[in-house]
Motif scaffolding. Structure first.
Motif, PDB file in Angstrom:
ATOM      1  N   THR A  50       0.835  -1.210   0.000  1.00 23.89           N
ATOM      2  CA  THR A  50       0.000   0.000   0.000  1.00 23.89           C
ATOM      3  C   THR A  50       0.866   1.256   0.000  1.00 23.89           C
ATOM      4  OG1 THR A  50      -0.160  -0.220   2.413  1.00 23.89           O
ATOM      5  CG2 THR A  50      -1.989  -1.079   1.091  1.00 23.89           C
ATOM      6  N   ASP A  51       1.998   1.219   0.700  1.00 21.34           N
ATOM      7  CA  ASP A  51       2.896   2.380   0.715  1.00 21.34           C
ATOM      8  C   ASP A  51       3.419   2.685  -0.688  1.00 21.34           C
ATOM      9  OD1 ASP A  51       2.591   2.347   3.473  1.00 21.34           O
ATOM     10  OD2 ASP A  51       4.431   1.187   3.792  1.00 21.34           O
ATOM     11  N   LEU A  98      -6.823   4.922  -1.479  1.00 20.36           N
ATOM     12  CA  LEU A  98      -5.597   4.622  -0.743  1.00 20.36           C
ATOM     13  C   LEU A  98      -5.183   5.748   0.196  1.00 20.36           C
ATOM     14  CD1 LEU A  98      -3.496   3.098  -3.676  1.00 20.36           C
ATOM     15  CD2 LEU A  98      -4.674   1.849  -1.855  1.00 20.36           C
ATOM     16  N   CYS A 102      -4.187   5.139   3.718  1.00 23.24           N
ATOM     17  CA  CYS A 102      -2.853   4.575   3.952  1.00 23.24           C
ATOM     18  C   CYS A 102      -1.755   5.624   3.826  1.00 23.24           C
ATOM     19  CB  CYS A 102      -2.580   3.438   2.975  1.00 23.24           C
ATOM     20  SG  CYS A 102      -3.825   2.128   2.966  1.00 23.24           S
ATOM     21  N   GLY A 123       0.650   6.234   6.954  1.00 24.36           N
ATOM     22  CA  GLY A 123       1.618   5.156   7.120  1.00 24.36           C
ATOM     23  C   GLY A 123       2.708   5.190   6.063  1.00 24.36           C
ATOM     24  N   ALA A 124       2.326   5.520   4.815  1.00 25.34           N
ATOM     25  CA  ALA A 124       3.312   5.617   3.744  1.00 25.34           C
ATOM     26  C   ALA A 124       4.307   6.737   4.013  1.00 25.34           C
ATOM     27  CB  ALA A 124       2.609   5.838   2.404  1.00 25.34           C
TER      28      ALA A 124
END
Length: 314
Positions: free
Chosen positions: A38-39, A195, A198, A201-202
């Protein structure tokens, strides 16, 4: 046609496109050391959007029309979100060269979807190519599946190829009204939206990740998305459809070579044979002949008896 001008085959742009797209597979393997799938997807799409913002501000990107909103969103969700997440997750367990050979089955899925959605008729060559390519994918899977994780990874990559094929079907009508740059911008935008959860976090992983891994992610956005799109557009503009397909056949070759040079890995020999079978099947499907047009009958000269009948009736 005699009056149609043909431009020279853009071999340089075709080679550049194959290398740029092929470089994505080892770059993904490098980035996965410090980034989650996802990152990588978030940062790649965000990088592409930032690089295309000047084109948006200068009016080079067309305005998206409301009737095309859902189709463009579907293109982004399948070709950007689903394809990238499945590919990145699959490459955790599969070498880049093997992944590239499995992604090469995407035109086969596009043929099936074209039959179901667009009512296209692939003909005997198309159906035969479909069977050969799927058989080659099965050989790759059997040769490379050393464990459950590898089998799961290959299944994800095949699903990624199906997602990419779906995006091709959704994009095809859009290309009649939008340029390739329009599609890549709006596709990346819609692909990034789901996305965004996310994104924190990325960003956190980008701070702690190694320089090589972060450079690989940036390359995915710059080289494998924006630059590859530019060179691919030049190919589509100057070459015929059959010639353009050669790029798709060259991508796995470029990925195999770059994987060997950068990471020192190669698929098993039987997996390489399976990859060649996949490419042969895709080539067979691409060489299918269009239906023959019925020859028009020349106008028959007026018969004397018909002329006499017209003279009497008048």
């Amino acid at each position: 046609m005699a009056g149609e001008r043909r431009t020279a085959t853009p071999w340089a742009f075709m080679a550049a496109t194959a290398i740029l797209w092929g470089s994505a597979f080892p770059a993904i393997r490098i980035a996965l050391h410090d980034y989650a799938p996802t990152d990588i997807a978030v940062l790649r799409l965000a990088t592409a959007l930032v690089l295309l913002l000047p084109s948006l501000c200068t009016g080079r990107i067309s305005r998206l029309r409301r009737p095309d909103l859902l189709r463009m969103a579907g293109f982004g969700l399948t070709g950007m979100t689903a394809y990238q997440l499945l590919l990145y997750a699959g490459e955790r367990h599969v070498e880049g060269g093997t992944a590239a050979m499995l992604v090469a089955t995407s035109p086969v899925f596009a043929t099936v979807l074209g039959m179901l959605v667009l009512r296209e008729r692939p003909g005997a060559w198309g159906l035969a190519g479909l069977a050969v390519a799927l058989g080659g994918a099965l050989v790759v899977a059997m040769a490379s599946g050393g464990g459950g994780g590898s089998q799961t990874g290959m299944a994800m990559i095949i699903l990624a190829a199906a997602a990419q094929a779906t995006s091709f079907i959704l994009q095809k009508p859009l290309l009649a009204r939008y340029s390739g740059m329009d599609c890549i911008f709006y596709g990346s935008l819609f692909g990034l939206l789901p996305l965004l959860v996310c994104a924190p976090g990325a960003a956190a992983h980008a701070v702690t990740a190694g320089g090589q891994q972060s450079a690989a992610v940036l390359w995915l956005g710059l080289g494998c998305t924006v630059l590859a799109f530019c060179t691919w557009s030049r190919v589509l503009h100057a070459a015929t459809a059959s010639t353009s397909c050669l790029v798709l056949y060259a991508v796995p070759v470029a990925a195999l070579l770059l994987d060997a040079v950068l990471l020192g890995t190669l698929p098993a020999p039987m997996a390489q044979v399976g990859g060649l079978i996949v490419l042969a099947g895709v080539a067979m499907a691409a060489m299918r002949r269009p239906p023959k047009a019925r020859p028009q009958r020349p106008e028959q000269p007026e018969r004397p008896r018909e002329r006499e009948r017209e003279r009497v009736t008048s």
